[in-house]
Design a protein around this motif. Structure first.
Motif, PDB file in Angstrom:
ATOM      1  N   LEU A  11      -3.103  10.279   2.973  1.00 31.34           N
ATOM      2  CA  LEU A  11      -3.227   8.815   3.023  1.00 31.34           C
ATOM      3  C   LEU A  11      -4.683   8.377   3.190  1.00 31.34           C
ATOM      4  O   LEU A  11      -5.072   7.320   2.700  1.00 31.34           O
ATOM      5  N   ASP A  26       0.005  -2.709  -0.728  1.00 30.14           N
ATOM      6  CA  ASP A  26       0.529  -1.358  -0.549  1.00 30.14           C
ATOM      7  C   ASP A  26       2.024  -1.410  -0.846  1.00 30.14           C
ATOM      8  O   ASP A  26       2.811  -1.880  -0.018  1.00 30.14           O
ATOM      9  N   GLY A  28       5.623  -0.006  -1.304  1.00 30.61           N
ATOM     10  CA  GLY A  28       6.362   1.126  -0.718  1.00 30.61           C
ATOM     11  C   GLY A  28       5.617   1.607   0.512  1.00 30.61           C
ATOM     12  O   GLY A  28       5.352   2.783   0.697  1.00 30.61           O
ATOM     13  N   ASP A  51       7.918  -3.364   0.686  1.00 29.85           N
ATOM     14  CA  ASP A  51       8.860  -2.246   0.574  1.00 29.85           C
ATOM     15  C   ASP A  51      10.181  -2.780   0.028  1.00 29.85           C
ATOM     16  O   ASP A  51      10.517  -3.948   0.222  1.00 29.85           O
ATOM     17  N   ALA A  53      13.057  -1.719   1.007  1.00 27.75           N
ATOM     18  CA  ALA A  53      14.108  -1.644   2.035  1.00 27.75           C
ATOM     19  C   ALA A  53      13.662  -2.288   3.352  1.00 27.75           C
ATOM     20  O   ALA A  53      12.488  -2.182   3.725  1.00 27.75           O
ATOM     21  N   PRO A  78      11.380  -5.158  -4.527  1.00 25.59           N
ATOM     22  CA  PRO A  78      11.202  -3.918  -5.287  1.00 25.59           C
ATOM     23  C   PRO A  78       9.870  -3.986  -6.052  1.00 25.59           C
ATOM     24  O   PRO A  78       9.550  -5.017  -6.652  1.00 25.59           O
ATOM     25  N   GLY A  79       9.134  -2.912  -6.012  1.00 24.86           N
ATOM     26  CA  GLY A  79       7.888  -2.802  -6.770  1.00 24.86           C
ATOM     27  C   GLY A  79       6.963  -3.985  -6.552  1.00 24.86           C
ATOM     28  O   GLY A  79       6.718  -4.416  -5.418  1.00 24.86           O
ATOM     29  N   ALA A  94       1.907   4.923  -3.218  1.00 26.96           N
ATOM     30  CA  ALA A  94       1.737   6.314  -2.754  1.00 26.96           C
ATOM     31  C   ALA A  94       3.049   6.869  -2.234  1.00 26.96           C
ATOM     32  O   ALA A  94       3.901   6.139  -1.731  1.00 26.96           O
ATOM     33  N   GLY A  95       3.194   8.181  -2.395  1.00 29.48           N
ATOM     34  CA  GLY A  95       4.325   8.874  -1.790  1.00 29.48           C
ATOM     35  C   GLY A  95       5.648   8.681  -2.504  1.00 29.48           C
ATOM     36  O   GLY A  95       6.703   8.838  -1.902  1.00 29.48           O
ATOM     37  N   MET A  96       5.580   8.308  -3.778  1.00 32.61           N
ATOM     38  CA  MET A  96       6.827   8.148  -4.559  1.00 32.61           C
ATOM     39  C   MET A  96       6.758   9.064  -5.780  1.00 32.61           C
ATOM     40  O   MET A  96       5.684   9.537  -6.133  1.00 32.61           O
ATOM     41  N   GLN A 120      -0.612   7.789  -5.908  1.00 29.16           N
ATOM     42  CA  GLN A 120      -0.456   9.149  -5.382  1.00 29.16           C
ATOM     43  C   GLN A 120       0.993   9.564  -5.628  1.00 29.16           C
ATOM     44  O   GLN A 120       1.862   9.370  -4.787  1.00 29.16           O
TER      45      GLN A 120
HETATM   46  C1  LIG Z   1       8.041   8.347   1.150  1.00 31.63           C
HETATM   47  S1  LIG Z   1       7.697   6.679   1.482  1.00 31.63           S
HETATM   48  C2  LIG Z   1       5.949   6.616   1.215  1.00 31.63           C
HETATM   49  C3  LIG Z   1       5.283   5.752   2.240  1.00 31.63           C
HETATM   50  C4  LIG Z   1       3.795   5.573   2.089  1.00 31.63           C
HETATM   51  N1  LIG Z   1       3.471   4.825   0.895  1.00 31.63           N
HETATM   52  C5  LIG Z   1       3.087   6.903   2.078  1.00 31.63           C
HETATM   53  O1  LIG Z   1       2.566   7.298   1.043  1.00 31.63           O
HETATM   54  O2  LIG Z   1       3.050   7.571   3.122  1.00 31.63           O
HETATM   55  C6  LIG Z   1       8.334   5.794   0.095  1.00 31.63           C
HETATM   56  C7  LIG Z   1       8.621   4.352   0.416  1.00 31.63           C
HETATM   57  O3  LIG Z   1       8.731   3.669  -0.822  1.00 31.63           O
HETATM   58  C8  LIG Z   1       9.801   2.751  -0.755  1.00 31.63           C
HETATM   59  N2  LIG Z   1      10.229   2.487  -2.138  1.00 31.63           N
HETATM   60  C9  LIG Z   1      10.928   3.303  -2.964  1.00 31.63           C
HETATM   61  N3  LIG Z   1      11.096   2.730  -4.161  1.00 31.63           N
HETATM   62  C10 LIG Z   1      10.479   1.522  -4.104  1.00 31.63           C
HETATM   63  C11 LIG Z   1      10.310   0.463  -5.009  1.00 31.63           C
HETATM   64  N4  LIG Z   1      10.796   0.529  -6.250  1.00 31.63           N
HETATM   65  N5  LIG Z   1       9.623  -0.630  -4.614  1.00 31.63           N
HETATM   66  C12 LIG Z   1       9.109  -0.699  -3.364  1.00 31.63           C
HETATM   67  N6  LIG Z   1       9.252   0.271  -2.448  1.00 31.63           N
HETATM   68  C13 LIG Z   1       9.923   1.370  -2.810  1.00 31.63           C
HETATM   69  C14 LIG Z   1      10.821   3.423   0.140  1.00 31.63           C
HETATM   70  O4  LIG Z   1      11.690   2.485   0.735  1.00 31.63           O
HETATM   71  C15 LIG Z   1       9.915   4.125   1.152  1.00 31.63           C
HETATM   72  O5  LIG Z   1       9.701   3.320   2.282  1.00 31.63           O
END
Ligand SMILES: C[S@@+](CC[C@H](N)C(=O)[O-])C[C@H]1O[C@@H](n2cnc3c(N)ncnc32)[C@H](O)[C@@H]1O
Length: 221
Positions: A11, A26, A28, A51, A53, A78-79, A94-96, A120
């Motif tokens: 991060l 940021d 998600g 986020d 959720a 979403p997004g 990041a992280g997706m 990322q």
């Molecule tokens: C694994 S976490 C990563 C958190 C942080 N970005 C990191 O890199 O440490 C993924 C987050 O993305 C969110 N997420 C998944 N799909 C998403 C979407 N289409 N739009 C927004 N958020 C999303 C999930 O709810 C979750 O909180």
């Protein structure tokens, strides 16, 4: 005195690509550590933490409270659906998975001119890069980051015209890393496996051979 947040290498590498003074989003955010870090270090005056959720967004709010941070706006969407293009010039995802990133970028339909995308992906780097290069974006910087024995890629993408990178760069990295060596050995093993198969997929066989050849050429092996 409030505690200063410390980010793990992954991060931190993401945060370091957010330029000072940027209006950042940021997407998600989950725990919200990145927005907290950006505010505490004075990188941004205002950050949107979004986020899909409610639970993660609540965790992000709790992080902002814990670290005594203001100037973070929380959005449940979403997004990029709940964010207008003029609200963010640095978009962090990041992280997706790379697939989720492509679907977020695709459905946003933003004009990316003047935007900085900091991405990322956890998987599917080649698919993500292929999408970027097919949509008037290119990679200005790639940072391989190692954390707990795993390698992560952090990309800085901006608009620009460039041909699709060669297969080695798409799949294994623009520079030579331990990951590239590991992938090479893995591909060699799967090629050997295909050789023993009764009906190997000729397209898969050719793609694997071409990638191996291209990696040797690209990294001078
Ligand atoms: C694994 S976490 C990563 C958190 C942080 N970005 C990191 O890199 O440490 C993924 C987050 O993305 C969110 N997420 C998944 N799909 C998403 C979407 N289409 N739009 C927004 N958020 C999303 C999930 O709810 C979750 O909180």
């Amino acid at each position: 005195m409030t505690e200063l947040i410390r980010l793990t290498p992954r991060l931190l590498a993401v945060g370091e690509l957010v330029p000072p003074g940027a209006r950042a989003a940021d997407v998600g955010t989950d725990h919200g550590y990145l927005p907290v870090w950006l505010r505490q270090r004075g990188v941004c005056e205002h950050v949107i933490a979004s986020d899909i959720a409610p639970g993660p967004l609540e965790a992000a709010r709790a992080s902002a409270r814990r670290y005594g941070v203001t100037g973070v706006e929380f959005r449940l969407c979403p997004g990029l659906e709940g964010i207008r293009p003029r609200e963010a010039d640095a978009v962090v995802i990041a992280g997706m998975s790379g697939e989720t990133m492509v679907s977020i970028l695709e459905s946003a339909g933003w004009d990316w001119t003047g935007k900085r995308l900091i991405l990322q992906p956890m998987t599917k780097r080649a698919e993500l890069l292929t999408w970027l290069y097919g949509h008037g974006l290119l990679v200005r910087e790639e940072k391989p980051v190692s954390e707990r024995n795993r390698l992560y890629w952090v990309f800085l993408a901006e608009t620009g015209e460039a041909p699709l990178p060669r297969p080695a760069h798409l799949w294994a990295g623009f520079t030579e890393t331990a990951y590239a060596h590991r992938l090479y050995r893995q591909l060699e093993r799967s090629l050997a496996g295909m050789g023993k198969a009764r009906q190997p997929d000729p397209a898969e066989l050719r793609r694997t051979e071409e990638l191996l050849e291209d990696m040797k050429d690209a990294y001078g092996w």
